[in-house]
Structure formats: C-alpha cells, structure tokens
Design a protein around this motif. Structure first.
Motif, mmCIF file in Angstrom:
data_model
loop_
_atom_site.group_PDB
_atom_site.id
_atom_site.type_symbol
_atom_site.label_atom_id
_atom_site.label_comp_id
_atom_site.label_asym_id
_atom_site.label_seq_id
_atom_site.Cartn_x
_atom_site.Cartn_y
_atom_site.Cartn_z
ATOM 1 N N VAL A 5 -33.141 21.844 -11.867
ATOM 2 C CA VAL A 5 -34.206 22.840 -11.718
ATOM 3 C C VAL A 5 -33.766 24.190 -12.297
ATOM 4 C CG1 VAL A 5 -35.719 24.031 -10.076
ATOM 5 C CG2 VAL A 5 -35.088 21.632 -9.689
ATOM 6 N N HIS A 6 -32.473 24.511 -12.165
ATOM 7 C CA HIS A 6 -32.043 25.857 -12.542
ATOM 8 C C HIS A 6 -30.982 25.929 -13.632
ATOM 9 C CE1 HIS A 6 -34.405 27.886 -9.487
ATOM 10 N NE2 HIS A 6 -34.071 26.924 -8.648
ATOM 11 N N GLY A 7 -30.525 24.786 -14.123
ATOM 12 C CA GLY A 7 -29.563 24.828 -15.230
ATOM 13 C C GLY A 7 -28.191 25.350 -14.872
ATOM 14 N N PHE A 8 -27.761 25.159 -13.632
ATOM 15 C CA PHE A 8 -26.414 25.592 -13.264
ATOM 16 C C PHE A 8 -25.370 24.710 -13.937
ATOM 17 C CE2 PHE A 8 -28.553 27.934 -10.016
ATOM 18 C CZ PHE A 8 -27.669 28.913 -9.611
ATOM 19 N N VAL A 9 -24.208 25.292 -14.172
ATOM 20 C CA VAL A 9 -23.079 24.537 -14.714
ATOM 21 C C VAL A 9 -21.990 24.507 -13.646
ATOM 22 C CG1 VAL A 9 -22.188 26.625 -15.860
ATOM 23 C CG2 VAL A 9 -21.361 24.409 -16.578
ATOM 24 N N GLU A 10 -21.429 23.317 -13.426
ATOM 25 C CA GLU A 10 -20.313 23.237 -12.482
ATOM 26 C C GLU A 10 -19.018 23.469 -13.233
ATOM 27 O OE1 GLU A 10 -18.710 20.789 -8.669
ATOM 28 O OE2 GLU A 10 -19.626 19.569 -10.226
ATOM 29 N N ILE A 11 -18.212 24.366 -12.743
ATOM 30 C CA ILE A 11 -16.926 24.670 -13.373
ATOM 31 C C ILE A 11 -15.846 24.603 -12.306
ATOM 32 C CG2 ILE A 11 -15.577 26.390 -14.658
ATOM 33 C CD1 ILE A 11 -18.215 27.452 -15.792
ATOM 34 N N GLU A 12 -14.782 23.875 -12.618
ATOM 35 C CA GLU A 12 -13.669 23.759 -11.671
ATOM 36 C C GLU A 12 -12.739 24.965 -11.797
ATOM 37 O OE1 GLU A 12 -11.890 19.670 -11.312
ATOM 38 O OE2 GLU A 12 -13.058 19.381 -13.126
ATOM 39 N N THR A 13 -12.337 25.501 -10.661
ATOM 40 C CA THR A 13 -11.398 26.622 -10.649
ATOM 41 C C THR A 13 -10.097 26.143 -9.993
ATOM 42 O OG1 THR A 13 -12.368 27.384 -8.579
ATOM 43 C CG2 THR A 13 -13.228 28.356 -10.610
ATOM 44 N N PRO A 14 -8.996 26.860 -10.224
ATOM 45 C CA PRO A 14 -7.685 26.336 -9.800
ATOM 46 C C PRO A 14 -7.512 26.223 -8.281
ATOM 47 C CG PRO A 14 -7.427 28.073 -11.450
ATOM 48 C CD PRO A 14 -8.868 28.076 -11.040
ATOM 49 N N ILE A 15 -6.720 25.219 -7.911
ATOM 50 C CA ILE A 15 -6.256 25.072 -6.519
ATOM 51 C C ILE A 15 -4.874 25.716 -6.399
ATOM 52 C CG2 ILE A 15 -5.561 23.417 -4.752
ATOM 53 C CD1 ILE A 15 -8.434 23.061 -5.049
ATOM 54 N N LEU A 16 -4.043 25.519 -7.405
ATOM 55 C CA LEU A 16 -2.759 26.223 -7.437
ATOM 56 C C LEU A 16 -3.077 27.620 -7.945
ATOM 57 C CD1 LEU A 16 -0.400 23.503 -8.929
ATOM 58 C CD2 LEU A 16 -0.446 24.338 -6.576
ATOM 59 N N SER A 17 -3.202 28.527 -7.004
ATOM 60 C CA SER A 17 -3.827 29.791 -7.307
ATOM 61 C C SER A 17 -2.979 30.924 -6.776
ATOM 62 C CB SER A 17 -5.217 29.745 -6.656
ATOM 63 O OG SER A 17 -5.923 30.911 -6.892
ATOM 64 N N ARG A 18 -3.606 32.068 -6.609
ATOM 65 C CA ARG A 18 -2.854 33.241 -6.200
ATOM 66 C C ARG A 18 -3.504 33.866 -4.983
ATOM 67 N NH1 ARG A 18 0.223 37.893 -9.274
ATOM 68 N NH2 ARG A 18 0.289 39.233 -7.474
ATOM 69 N N SER A 19 -2.672 34.386 -4.115
ATOM 70 C CA SER A 19 -3.134 35.044 -2.898
ATOM 71 C C SER A 19 -4.148 36.146 -3.232
ATOM 72 C CB SER A 19 -1.907 35.671 -2.241
ATOM 73 O OG SER A 19 -2.152 35.957 -0.918
ATOM 74 N N THR A 20 -5.296 36.147 -2.545
ATOM 75 C CA THR A 20 -6.246 37.254 -2.685
ATOM 76 C C THR A 20 -6.527 37.820 -1.303
ATOM 77 O OG1 THR A 20 -8.068 35.669 -2.585
ATOM 78 C CG2 THR A 20 -7.393 36.422 -4.774
ATOM 79 N N PRO A 21 -6.912 39.076 -1.247
ATOM 80 C CA PRO A 21 -7.037 39.721 0.064
ATOM 81 C C PRO A 21 -8.332 39.347 0.754
ATOM 82 C CG PRO A 21 -7.558 41.272 -1.679
ATOM 83 C CD PRO A 21 -7.285 39.962 -2.339
ATOM 84 N N GLU A 22 -8.388 38.196 1.380
ATOM 85 C CA GLU A 22 -9.624 37.788 2.020
ATOM 86 C C GLU A 22 -9.485 37.589 3.510
ATOM 87 O OE1 GLU A 22 -12.421 35.173 -0.094
ATOM 88 O OE2 GLU A 22 -10.792 35.010 -1.517
ATOM 89 N N GLY A 23 -8.459 38.131 4.076
ATOM 90 C CA GLY A 23 -8.427 38.167 5.530
ATOM 91 C C GLY A 23 -7.565 37.107 6.162
ATOM 92 N N ALA A 24 -7.812 35.834 5.853
ATOM 93 C CA ALA A 24 -7.069 34.786 6.538
ATOM 94 C C ALA A 24 -5.701 34.579 5.887
ATOM 95 C CB ALA A 24 -7.858 33.494 6.536
ATOM 96 N N ARG A 25 -4.891 33.808 6.546
ATOM 97 C CA ARG A 25 -3.544 33.505 6.058
ATOM 98 C C ARG A 25 -3.641 32.429 4.967
ATOM 99 N NH1 ARG A 25 -1.960 32.105 10.680
ATOM 100 N NH2 ARG A 25 -1.105 33.999 11.554
ATOM 101 N N ASP A 26 -2.807 32.574 3.927
ATOM 102 C CA ASP A 26 -2.814 31.603 2.834
ATOM 103 C C ASP A 26 -1.851 30.454 3.109
ATOM 104 O OD1 ASP A 26 -4.477 32.918 0.910
ATOM 105 O OD2 ASP A 26 -2.860 34.358 0.570
ATOM 106 N N TYR A 27 -2.198 29.290 2.595
ATOM 107 C CA TYR A 27 -1.194 28.237 2.438
ATOM 108 C C TYR A 27 -0.434 28.517 1.155
ATOM 109 C CZ TYR A 27 -2.910 25.241 6.158
ATOM 110 O OH TYR A 27 -3.249 24.729 7.375
ATOM 111 N N LEU A 28 0.876 28.414 1.209
ATOM 112 C CA LEU A 28 1.704 28.704 0.040
ATOM 113 C C LEU A 28 2.317 27.421 -0.507
ATOM 114 C CD1 LEU A 28 3.621 31.905 1.196
ATOM 115 C CD2 LEU A 28 1.534 31.746 -0.172
ATOM 116 N N VAL A 29 2.551 27.423 -1.806
ATOM 117 C CA VAL A 29 3.195 26.282 -2.475
ATOM 118 C C VAL A 29 4.373 26.821 -3.268
ATOM 119 C CG1 VAL A 29 2.875 24.364 -4.077
ATOM 120 C CG2 VAL A 29 0.937 25.179 -2.719
#
Lengths: 632, 632
Positions: free
Chosen positions: A180-204
């Motif tokens: 209906v709207h022509g959205f594109v699905e794009i995968e973003t990384p799982i092995l990523s970098r800490s961002t300031p979003e409040g909760a605690r990160d899982y680290l690798v």
C-alpha cells in the motif's frame, strides 16, 4: 530417559512418499476420499473392540478409527501406539456414526478409517506432561516445565495458535507497508554501538584484530584502541534509521530484534522484536493516519475488531490530569479530580501541609464503592497495600453516606465544614454510596498512586467493559523528565526527539513532538519527529548531560549527517520521524494471553535465562583467553 | 565541519504539505501536469542565463529548470542552491527542447519548470565526495571513505539499486514460501547458546541475576553457576529449527541474522543474513524441487535469467574428481584427468615417488594454452604463484607442439616414451598447441591446486562464458573430513547431518545426506537431512570428539527431543531436513557486484569494524564492573 516400552519395529518404506492432506482441514466434504496424513498421536483409546486414535498436525486434530477385519495390520499397529508417537496413516474419510459426532471439534463430523499405518518415530522418554491434556487445563503444567520441554509445549493447540497468529500479524503488516505504501525493509546491524537510550546494553567483546592493509589508514587509527573494545547489541535501530532517512530511503521499516539488559519485569524479555518504521517528506498527519490505518487493519483482519477512525488523542498533560497515567485505559471512566482548593488551610494537617509545601491533592471517586470496600480493607487490606506499593504513605478515604454525610478517616471527615464538603462532592461528582480515595504530595507521586488505584479498583469491581476497545494517541510529551536517582534531566523518549518549535525558548521544559499509541492501557507503539538541526541536537544532549565531546565520540556520525542534507525541515509540517511498536506485546494482546512468553517460540524467563538450552552458560576458558577478558 | 556558506534563510511553511510524485517516475505522459517533488540537489549548473537543477529522490533523478521572468523567486532560490541541499519543488512537467533531450536518462525527455521552490535543509559540511560523480566513476571514492560517510554513499544510484534489489529478493522469497507452500516464519533467539558448528562464537557476558521465585526450582539450580556465564550469538538457527520440527511446525523459514567471529575474508561479514528453511514429512525430491523452484523464480523475476529445470546434480566424489572442487563453476569445461597410471615407474622421480607413497597425479589441459603462457611465466610468473599459493611445491607442465611432441619441464618431457606420451595426450584429450598442467600428491592437495589453477586460467584466458549460468546440486558429501591441525575428524557440514543409511556400517567414512547449491562456482545454499535417532546422534558426536557427557551438557535438550517424537523416519524417504542460503552472497551475485559490502546498508570492514559508528569501541568501566568482567 530409558525406554518405557521397547521401540516398535520400523516397517519398510511406505509405498507412498507424500502426505496428501492435513489433519485439521478435513471436512464432511471429504467423505469418501482417500487421504494420507502424518502427525502425532494426540489421544489413544480402546473402546468396544475398536481402537480410536486422534492424529495431530500443525493444522489440528482428526479422529482415526480402525477396521479390524478388513485391515488387521493397521488395526494391530494402531493398537500398539502410544501418545506422541509420529505416524503416517492412509485411509478413507467417512462420516462418524451420529452418536459419536463431536460438534465441539472442527473435524468432529468425520473420521478416517485406517487402511495402512506406519510408525515413523516412537517416544522413548517418559513425557513430562501430556500435550493434549495440558491444552484442556493449561495450568496442569507449570510454566517452568513447559519452557524446559518447549518442543512438547509448542505442540499444544494454544501455543500453535499463538505462533501462527504472530506470523499472520507480521505478514499482514509487511504486506500493508510494502504494497500500500511502498516501504522498503532494510536490515541494520546487531553488532552495533552503545547509544544513549536509557537502558543497559548487552556487550560483545571484540577479539583483537590485526590491521588490514585494505583499510590501512582507517584501521590503523582504530587498531590502536582495539584491545578491550566491545560491540553493543542495539536497544533499537534508532540512529541507523535516522541515517537511512539522510541516505534518501524515504519509507523504511524493519522487523528488528532489539536488546535491553534490564532487571526484567513479567512482560519484558532481554531480546524483543520491534516493528520499526521511519519516514521522510511526509506530513505528520499523514504519518499518524498511516499508523492508524495499519493498526486498524491488524485488529480488523486478525480479530474482527473495528477500531475508531480517527483514533482519539490526549495530550500528555490531559492524560496525567484525568487519569494519572500517560497510557490510560479508557474502557472505564473513573477520572481523577484535583481537589487541592478544597483543602487550603484545612485543619487536616497532612493535606494542608502538602499544599503549603507545593504539593497537590487529587481524588478518585469510586461509584458505589462505599459498600464494596470495608473500612478495614481500606485501612489495611489489598487496596491499602496497592496504595503503599505505589509509594503513598497511606490511603485517605471518605465514604458518602445515604444522608449525604461523609465518614472514613475521622480527622479528614471532621475537617470539612458543610460548604467544603459540598464543594468536594461536587468536584468529584460524588453522591450517596460512593467512595472517594485521595492521594497527596508531588504531582508525579499523586498520579502514580491514583493511576494504580484506578486500575486496581476497575478490575476488582468489574468496571472494565471488555466489549470495548480503548485506543488513543498520547501526544505532547515533555522532552525531559527528572531522574531523581541521578539528579539530572533525562529524555522521556530519547534524545533525538524533536522539541515543539513553539517551546524553543526554554528547551528544558519544552514539549516533544512525540506520540505514543495506547491500547487498553498498554503502550503498543511510540514515536517522534527527529531533530534535524545540529545545534538543536547538541543543546538537547547537553541538557541530558552529554557533552559535545562525548557526543562527538559516541555518535559524531549522526551530528555530521545532520550537516549533509538531512530531510526535512519540520517547519514545513513534513516529517522525518517514525514509530516503533513492541511486536511481542502487540501479538500478546491480539492472542488474548497474559504472558509475552506465550507468543515467543523460545523465550527467556524473567531472569533472562533459557531453561531449554540452559543459557547463559559457562564457556571454555580458551574462548575467554582469545577475547582477552577475565571473569571476576 | 564549519559552514562553507552561510545557511540560506528558511522560508515560511509551504502552503502545500505533501509531495505528489517521485522524481524518477515522471514520463512524457506527465507533460502538462503540476507536480510537487522533494529530494536532493544532484547536479546544479548555470547555462545561458538559465539555471538547471537535477533533483534526486530514491526513485531516480529529474531535471528542474527555472522561468526567471514568470517565477523570479523560484529562479533566485534555485540559483543559490548547492549540491545535496534538500529541497521541495512545485512546478509543471514539460517536454525538453529537442536539443537537450537526454536519451540515456530515464526522465531525459522531460523537465519540471519550477514555480515554487523551498529549501528544506542545507549542507554545511564540505562533502567528502560528490554523490553523482561517484556514481559515474565508482572508484573515485575509496571504499573506506564511502563506508565512513555511508549516508552519502547510500544516496548513490548503485547503492540505492542494491538495497532495493535486496528488498525485492527477500519479498519474493517470503511470498513464494508463504503463499505457494504455506511456510510459517518463526523467530529464534539471538541471545543463544554455543553450538558445535566449527567457527568461533561471539559471546555476550551475562550480568549476575538473582534467583526469582517465579521459577524457583529451575533458577536455583542455574543461579549457582550464573557468575561468569555467557550467551553466544548463533552461527545459525540450526538446533532451534530442528526443535521446531519436533514441535510440529512442518514448514519453517526465517530470514535469520547469524554471527561468526572468524578472521574475515573479503566476502565475509561477522554478522550475516541467512535464509533458513526446514521441513518435515516431505519427500527429499519434493524438497529439492521446492528449492529449485524458489531459486529459479528469484533468478527469473529479478534478473530475467532462465535456470535449467531440473538443476544438474554432481556427487561430491564426481565434483572433486572432475573439477577438484565441491563447488565447481561449470560455465567452462576444463576438466581434470587422473593420469597416475601414465607415470607408474616413471623416470621422473617426483612423479614416481608420489605414486609410490600413495599420492596421485592429475592433469589440467588448457586448450591452446601453449602460446598463452610462456615457459618463463610457467616457471615464475602469476600462474606459477597461483600454484604455490595453493600449497603446491612447483608447477610441472608440458606443452604440445605442432608436431605432436611435448616440451616444458625437460626431465618430465624426456621421461615419456612415445607410448606413454600418446597415453597422456589421449587421457587429457590434448593436441597441438595445448598446455598441460600437473599437480601431484595427496588427492586433497592435488584438488586444491588444480581447482585454483582451473579458475585462474579460465578467467585469464577468457574461457568463462558469461552468457551461461552454471547452477547445480552437489550431493553425497562425506560426513567427516580430517582436521590436520587438530588431528581429528570433524563434521563437513555439521554434526546433526544424517548419514546415508547405506553407509551405517562404518560411520566415519559414511556419505552424508547433504546437498549444496552452487551457482557459478559459489556455494549459495547448503543443507541436509537431520539425524532423528538419538543413538546415531550420539555416535556422530563421538566421532567428532564430543563425549556423551559434553553432549548432554551442551545440547541435552536436542537429544531429549529426539526421544519425544521427532519427525520422521528417513527410511520412508520423507525428510526432516532443510537448507540455508547465504542471503548477502545471493543478493551480491544478483546485483552483479564483487563485494558483499555493497549489498548491506551498514556493513563491517574485513577487520570486523564499522567505520561509520567506530564500532567496536571502548565502554564505560562501570558497565564492565556490572558484568563482572575485566579486560586484560
């Protein structure tokens, strides 16, 4: 794990190699047809010389019967079956005798008369619970046992339904967004970098990597810092989706796995799935409408529920004032009333003192509540405990008697002269038989207490109209809220949320261009427009205590991107913004279950463990050595 | 990052709030229509008093021109634009004057005459490369710069095409599996447990969690071991999908993120995406056909390429014998010949000794290769180096002269009497002008060398027919291969692969029920039937050196599940098995690019770093403290 029975001998390969039908889809229209089925033995009983078998596959259950005289081999094999054996059955569909029709069962009018039966695999362990019985009485198997033996649990009709429902919901969402709207699905990384979003990160932890001459310059700079470096698992694809907008992908979505290392609550999972959406060049109203259309379609097609068009909206201020909550359940009324002015200079010291120190007094009227709650219950029962759990020091209350007088906390009742009493009752719209509950103190704590009491009372007194569906947008959230523990302002959504342009003069008290979608008192989605100007972004980060230096180090790439043509200007009323839905929670609500674990194939417990695979687990010391880390 | 130009003043909100069309989709049919576009300035030039602008959005580019007299404001704004500014344009589509038609451009017959233009955002940094020019000459921006400024890079036409292509492929796969075959997509955990699949795991330290009384018994047992425990990121959903089969979900698929902490090669990523498929109760041939249909559909609908029906099949033994590879590229012939018997008791000692010590001699005939490679090149040039890199000690060769005599390595040539020479030429089908390359030693090293030389020669001599598409199944892999470094057998696929029932007497040399799909010499998918009997599973694990005790500790749940009704019996020729495709690689091949990084929005470099976000990075010591880990 020793075999309770000797395994049955395996027969020769079947002379047919393919099933022709599924168990649960057979109907009276199939009577007379020859079918080949595969599945599990769901029920097995011998009755009057005949052996009945219920065969289950992922579509449902069908009854199989034998013909001892015509097909003695099939009869004999069926006789020796046990629950949860895997079998193949070939036979003819026929009507059941009228006295054995089961109208409750989808396939209850028919049965399959078995001509050939083959055991495909046996069960050699003692089953920890019976799949079919557990279906009838869910509580017969404790959740820890169900999770431990998830393969059996997932065979249960309820879990099977939930998993397919989840798939159906995701499929519907994908196709709506794409077609209906022509959205594109794009995968973003799982092995990523800490961002300031409040909760605690899982680290690798990253292994130390050698510099590679393909990326000589870049890697040389990074390589020096590599020992002791970590990836973080993303709490959301937030920054990546903002980068995609700057990259020109107008309409992005993703069914994205996200991670939060929180001390878990009952309905949280350390990894969860988010429906993540971001748009550019779209007017705000169009974006909200698109989301409403999406959710309306999901509820209609999945559950036959017609949600309102458009969704009602409440500002944050109004929601807090009327319900004490930014995710109010409006299936019941029970609104809060500010009655501070009634108690100015009151002789009831707690109330008067509260007002003098800048606090407020709010009241919740419980219609006909006077009889429902005894004074004892209100002074030390469950309802009192609810107030205490919310952080209140007590539960002041009054009951309105048939003669219009009030009683309850004596000092509170006696502090009211007739005028003040009338004023109170009028403001609360309270009359004979009603109960009035009070909370006093700072607005935030008053809201917390009365929100909790409101929901508690509504459920306990059956005031929730379950035929209703409460869906609404909450808008105009404040940009920041006070974190008392850390003595600083923090972003109420996240620090990339755009402030309302009208409030730019004092950012710290500004409203955000943020919106949450709330269904029956549960937040199912939340989003915002994004900051698109570097200087505004820096200022917001400063307010939440992130210095320019820290910001450059942690997400300099975002700040840079804002200077390279980030779409678009909010002043045009077009939006670069988006929303994220908690998919697990949405499916949980649609499935009508109370546990998020019931809509996830392999969930973690509330202590973030998988009891099936015994995860997390110890690892080989060699692995830690390669990662250059030690555990303490 | 200082502003090269003062920012343009932002104008009032547009009186329209919504774009009506996309840039790239305008055609001559739209001439005369009023359109509203949003996008980025892709090109900007002043020419004969007129200003031309190319506007780009995710659909493509359209030329915008101005009308200085009729719309002086729009003209003036366009005049001041710079590359990559974000703008909104309202105007009328008109035909280009015939002398400015650009037939190479999709929208090259038309242009938009701008009546209103608004700057939505400006560029204030110096651009590290020009998006449009980089498109024309890809190499003008080094990959490290492109990755560092990925937002700009993703605006390039090629990257935009790749990302949309990826989406199109995934969409097509999903719909085929869901609509034609009724597959259900089920998400499996990312916070998972280490499984024995060969590569190194990424680990995620678990914070110590307190026991929770909801799961008292289970958690109490686990809690004692929690300090120092880890999750592992999955290398594939292998065990979970096998559990799903035991759970009764017949036809499962997932677009699954997987992780391997390997020392990276050019076309590997630490996180990658797998199309993961598993079926039960389906005959093996039906499953292979389903996969062929899927891949045929993908190639046909995405690229217009008609792949053969059915796909050819090669056994592993045949592939190794003819091509020296288990993923042969059959777009060119160049087959290998075992010429050992020619050299029995040869006077050429290296060859004779090899045969005596149990080795073999194989030859690769290069048609008309005698002139293409000088003796010098063959003795120390690139082709010689290829042989050395493959592990060979040298590159024995012979050239067939016009008179039928051979020359090359003198001792080798002189060792052949006329009969032996004839025998050699006949076995290799070699004639005048041909070159014969030899490899000697153990079969594995001979294969390795000649596979490498075969591919090298084919590409260098232009023997690859690029109009051809080589697709085939390789089947009957051995269960195990020898790991020389660890001096043990290891599973060639993974230790859950079922052995061929005909080979059960000596499992260690058994063929596996495994199959790989190979396209143009690249493995795009691989799968197998799964072991469904506990005792077979234990035996296979034993062979690869996993004791029963270790197996019980690491995946006792799988062994347990095999005893609770695992479908089905392979002897029926039905399958519980599946396949996994490397989605990134498949899309890379379809996109016709050489780098897997060109089909991933935010890839890692070959050293597993994200140069955009500077990941991995150092973390706050407080985070490590909470995780009870130290870095060394």
């Amino acid at each position: 794990t020793t075999a309770p029975n000797p395994p049955l001998p395996f027969k020769e390969p079947l002379d047919w190699v393919s099933r022709t039908r599924y168990c649960g889809e057979l109907t009276p229209e199939d009577v007379g047809k020859r079918v080949r089925l595969c599945g599990w033995v769901a029920r097995h009983r011998v009755h009057g010389g005949l052996t009945f078998l219920n065969l289950r596959d992922h579509t449902g259950i069908v009854q199989v019967t034998t013909l001892p005289h015509e097909y003695p081999d099939a009869h004999s094999i069926v006789n020796d079956l046990r629950l949860e054996y895997v079998v193949a059955v070939e036979g003819v569909v026929r009507s059941r005798p009228s006295d054995s029709v089961n109208k409750k069962m989808k396939t209850g009018f028919i049965e399959v008369a078995a001509e050939h039966v083959q055991v495909l695999n046996v069960v050699r362990s003692k089953l920890p619970f019976l799949v079919t019985t557990a279906d009838d009485a869910k509580d017969s198997a404790k959740e820890e046992i169900r999770l431990r033996y998830r393969c059996l649990d997932l065979r249960r009709q309820e879990m099977n339904y939930n998993i397919y429902l989840r798939h159906k919901v995701v499929k519907l969402i994908r196709r709506y967004l794409e077609d209906v709207h022509g959205f594109v699905e794009i995968e973003t990384p799982i092995l990523s970098r800490s961002t300031p979003e409040g909760a605690r990160d899982y680290l690798v932890p990253s292994r130390v990597q050698k510099a590679d001459d393909t990326f000589s310059v870049m890697v040389f700079v990074l390589a020096k810092r590599l020992p002791g470096t970590f990836y973080a698992l993303p709490q959301s694809p937030q920054l990546f989706k903002q980068m995609l907008m700057v990259s020109g992908f107008d309409k992005y979505y993703q069914i994205a796995r996200c991670f939060r290392d929180e001390d878990l609550r009952a309905d949280r999972q350390p990894e969860f799935t988010q429906l993540d959406i971001e748009l550019a060049f779209t007017p705000l109203e169009d974006m909200l409408k698109l989301n409403e259309d999406l959710i309306r379609k999901v509820f209609l097609e999945i559950k036959g529920i017609q949600l309102p068009n458009p969704f009602p909206r409440l500002t944050y201020a109004e929601a807090m004032s009327r319900y004490g909550s930014d995710r109010p359940d409006t299936r019941f009324n029970l609104e809060l009333n500010d009655v501070s002015d009634v108690f100015v200079e009151s002789s009831f010291r707690i109330f008067a003192d509260t007002l003098e120190s800048g606090g407020i007094i709010k009241a919740l009227r419980v219609p006909s509540g006077a009889k429902s709650y005894s004074n004892t219950a209100l002074k030390k029962g469950d309802i009192f405990n609810e107030a205490i759990k919310s952080g209140a020091k007590g539960l002041p209350f009054l009951k309105v008697l048939d003669n219009g007088e009030v009683e309850g906390i004596a000092a509170l009742a006696s502090s009211l002269d007739p005028t003040k009493k009338e004023q109170l009752l009028t403001q609360c719209s309270a009359g004979p038989g009603d109960l009035i509950l009070f909370a006093v103190g700072h607005p935030a704590s008053v809201s917390k207490t009365l929100d909790r009491l409101r929901v508690f009372v509504a459920h306990e007194l059956g005031l929730v109209d379950h035929s209703k569906h409460s869906i609404l947008w909450v808008t105009e959230f404040p940009m920041f809220e006070w974190n008392d523990a850390e003595q600083r302002l923090e972003a109420l959504h996240h620090p990339f949320t755009a402030p309302n342009p009208e409030d730019m003069e004092d950012l710290s008290s500004a409203r955000a261009l943020a919106y949450d979608m709330v269904y029956n008192g549960v937040e199912i989605g939340g989003g915002s427009l994004r900051i698109y100007k570097r200087e505004v972004q820096q200022k917001v980060l400063e307010i939440v205590g992130i210095s320019l230096e820290q910001a450059e180090a942690k997400f300099g790439y975002l700040l840079e991107a804002l200077d390279m043509g980030a779409p678009p200007h909010v002043d045009t009323f077009s939006v670069a913004g988006g929303i994220a839905y908690g998919l697990d929670r949405l499916v949980m609500l649609l499935a009508g279950t109370n546990s998020i674990r019931d809509v996830i194939a392999f969930p973690k417990t509330t202590t973030a463990q998988c009891v099936l695979t015994k995860t997390p687990s110890e690892v080989d010391p060699q692995q830690l050595k390669e990662l250059s880390i030690q555990t303490k």
